[in-house]
Design a protein around this motif. Structure first.
Motif, PDB file in Angstrom:
ATOM      1  N   VAL A 411      -5.109  -2.751   9.064  1.00 45.16           N
ATOM      2  CA  VAL A 411      -5.833  -2.665   7.786  1.00 45.16           C
ATOM      3  C   VAL A 411      -5.576  -3.912   6.949  1.00 45.16           C
ATOM      4  O   VAL A 411      -6.479  -4.435   6.284  1.00 45.16           O
ATOM      5  CB  VAL A 411      -5.419  -1.395   7.011  1.00 45.16           C
ATOM      6  CG1 VAL A 411      -6.072  -1.376   5.627  1.00 45.16           C
ATOM      7  CG2 VAL A 411      -5.818  -0.152   7.793  1.00 45.16           C
ATOM      8  N   SER A 412      -4.332  -4.400   6.980  1.00 48.57           N
ATOM      9  CA  SER A 412      -4.012  -5.626   6.249  1.00 48.57           C
ATOM     10  C   SER A 412      -4.808  -6.808   6.780  1.00 48.57           C
ATOM     11  O   SER A 412      -5.277  -7.655   6.014  1.00 48.57           O
ATOM     12  CB  SER A 412      -2.510  -5.908   6.345  1.00 48.57           C
ATOM     13  OG  SER A 412      -2.174  -7.093   5.650  1.00 48.57           O
ATOM     14  N   ALA A 413      -4.995  -6.859   8.094  1.00 50.76           N
ATOM     15  CA  ALA A 413      -5.791  -7.935   8.700  1.00 50.76           C
ATOM     16  C   ALA A 413      -7.252  -7.810   8.275  1.00 50.76           C
ATOM     17  O   ALA A 413      -7.923  -8.824   8.028  1.00 50.76           O
ATOM     18  CB  ALA A 413      -5.664  -7.879  10.219  1.00 50.76           C
ATOM     19  N   MET A 414      -7.757  -6.563   8.201  1.00 54.34           N
ATOM     20  CA  MET A 414      -9.112  -6.353   7.688  1.00 54.34           C
ATOM     21  C   MET A 414      -9.238  -6.909   6.266  1.00 54.34           C
ATOM     22  O   MET A 414     -10.196  -7.612   5.926  1.00 54.34           O
ATOM     23  CB  MET A 414      -9.439  -4.859   7.654  1.00 54.34           C
ATOM     24  CG  MET A 414      -9.716  -4.216   8.989  1.00 54.34           C
ATOM     25  SD  MET A 414     -10.131  -2.462   8.713  1.00 54.34           S
ATOM     26  CE  MET A 414     -10.580  -1.976  10.372  1.00 54.34           C
ATOM     27  N   ASN A 415      -8.243  -6.572   5.442  1.00 56.62           N
ATOM     28  CA  ASN A 415      -8.248  -7.029   4.056  1.00 56.62           C
ATOM     29  C   ASN A 415      -8.243  -8.554   3.981  1.00 56.62           C
ATOM     30  O   ASN A 415      -8.947  -9.156   3.161  1.00 56.62           O
ATOM     31  CB  ASN A 415      -7.034  -6.461   3.319  1.00 56.62           C
ATOM     32  CG  ASN A 415      -6.955  -6.933   1.890  1.00 56.62           C
ATOM     33  OD1 ASN A 415      -7.727  -6.510   1.030  1.00 56.62           O
ATOM     34  ND2 ASN A 415      -6.017  -7.822   1.611  1.00 56.62           N
TER      35      ASN A 415
END
Length: 431
Positions: A411-415
């Protein structure tokens, strides 16, 4: 998910308020583009920028009006209470009288012409500031929209993990009841489930904060239900991202550079305006007077009914005051040009940095996506082994935590991808 919570709180505190309630509807469905259009129609910041443009238009007509004829009329009444003026041995009565005076004037100078041109440029500055305001609102909407989707994605992943552990907890409890497993095995899994429940509740708070931020920018009622019609997969489409990366950046199209250019032009016109302080001013007037005596004979009257006059005023000497103003204005131009050079260099460097960040974040996103798939498979196989008694509950919880860590990194990579994309689109003015 602290990064999402911080972003949401920031949007809640910094977003501009709306100038009117958008809708009394209790539910609205919006795509990202629809949300941007929604906010642009009702945000106070945009309305304020509209008023600034309209005000600058009136300022232009005000400057033009100074070069057009002006007329005014006045009425006067005089009563000297029976006084008689003695002149050459004669008494001249100063009888009560009333006077109507009408005067028309006009004045033209180079400074007035330059003031008109300055007002036109001021309107252009106001229009550019409005463009900047609209771009800022689009950016705020994008960040708020993404904050909601990212928080909901995190919740979705945690719910999947919690549901998987719930099934294992039920199976473990049955095994404990028949004496196959120790009660501590059930306790360990139950603690993990409770921990996930707590994390889910925290995410639900983040989601509500993000929705409230979106409501503020959209000018929706506090109880309005917002349905986001786009999903993260739609916004993470790599073809679209590559299209953004392939967009050429022309610094001349940057609103901030356009604003600096107009400020430079404004400074140059200030130089011309100060030079016109050396120029002449031509003024002319016409005056009409009509004196009327009340119930008396005409007394002493030297009023001329028609008067015309003209003046040409030429400045001669000001002890270098005007020269000093011209030189100061020229230095302002040079200073503004240096500021533009710095701004251009900074923006070009920023463009390279943002492109690099977007490219690297895409690579990291691909890795984290595969990483989640791998850890999910590991967890699924480990769950089967745990059911067969091959691994302990402690081993299973460790693997579960590894999966959750991988999901958070995903999710952090998506962000990171979406943030880098938004920042680059903001710079390219393609939001």
């Amino acid at each position: 998910m602290n990064i999402i919570k911080s972003l949401s709180i920031g949007l809640l505190l910094l977003s501009a308020p709306c100038f009117s309630q958008v809708s009394d509807s209790t539910k609205i469905a919006l795509s990202l583009q629809g949300a941007k259009e929604y906010a642009l129609a009702y945000n106070r910041k945009i309305k304020t920028a509209d008023y600034a443009v309209l005000k600058s238009e009136q300022a232009k007509w005000q400057a033009i009006a100074t070069m057009l004829p002006h007329a005014e009329a006045s009425l006067a009444y005089v009563n000297m209470c029976g006084y008689k003026m003695k002149m050459m041995g004669n008494d001249i009565p100063m009888n009560p009288n009333g006077t109507l005076t009408v005067q028309a004037t006009i004045a033209i100078s180079g400074a007035q012409i330059m003031a008109t041109r300055l007002s036109e440029l001021s309107k252009s500055l106001a229009e550019t500031n409005k463009d900047i305001s609209e771009l800022d609102i689009k950016n705020q909407i994008t960040e708020a929209y993404l904050a909601v989707l990212l928080a909901e994605k995190s919740k979705e992943l945690l719910l999947d993990s919690r549901n998987n552990l719930n099934r294992l907890a039920e199976a473990t409890q049955k095994s404990v009841e028949v004496g196959i497993l120790e009660s501590t095995d059930a306790d360990i899994i139950e603690v993990q489930v409770l921990s996930l429940d707590n994390s889910i509740r925290s995410l639900e708070q983040n989601i509500e904060i993000a929705y409230n931020s979106l409501r503020i920018i959209l000018c929706a009622n506090a109880d309005t239900e917002i349905d986001l019609t786009q999903e993260l997969d739609d916004l993470l489409d790599e073809d679209n991202i590559m299209q953004v990366l392939g967009t050429t950046y022309d610094v001349k199209n940057d609103y901030n550079i356009q604003l600096i250019d107009k400020n430079i032009e404004l400074a140059k016109r200030q130089v011309q305006l100060n030079k016109w302080a050396y120029g002449p001013t031509l003024s002319a007037y016409y005056q009409y007077n009509n004196k009327t005596y009340f119930n008396k004979d005409a007394g002493f009257n030297m009023s001329n009914p028609h008067t015309v006059g003209a003046t040409l005023s030429v400045p001669l000497f000001s002890s270098a005051e005007r020269l000093s103003k011209v030189r100061q204005a020229k230095y302002d131009v040079l200073t503004a040009e240096l500021a533009k050079d710095d701004a251009v260099d900074g923006l070009l460097m920023k463009e390279k940095t943002l492109r690099f960040l977007l490219q690297t974040s895409i690579e990291s996103y691909r890795i984290q996506k595969k990483n989640v798939e791998v850890y999910q498979r590991i967890f699924d196989k480990s769950s089967q082994k745990y059911s067969e008694g091959v691994i302990s509950s402690t081993d299973l919880i460790t693997i579960s935590n590894n999966l959750i860590t991988a999901q958070n990194a995903y999710v952090s990579a998506m962000n990171d991808v979406l943030t880098a994309q938004t920042k680059l689109q903001y710079l390219l003015n393609t939001l």
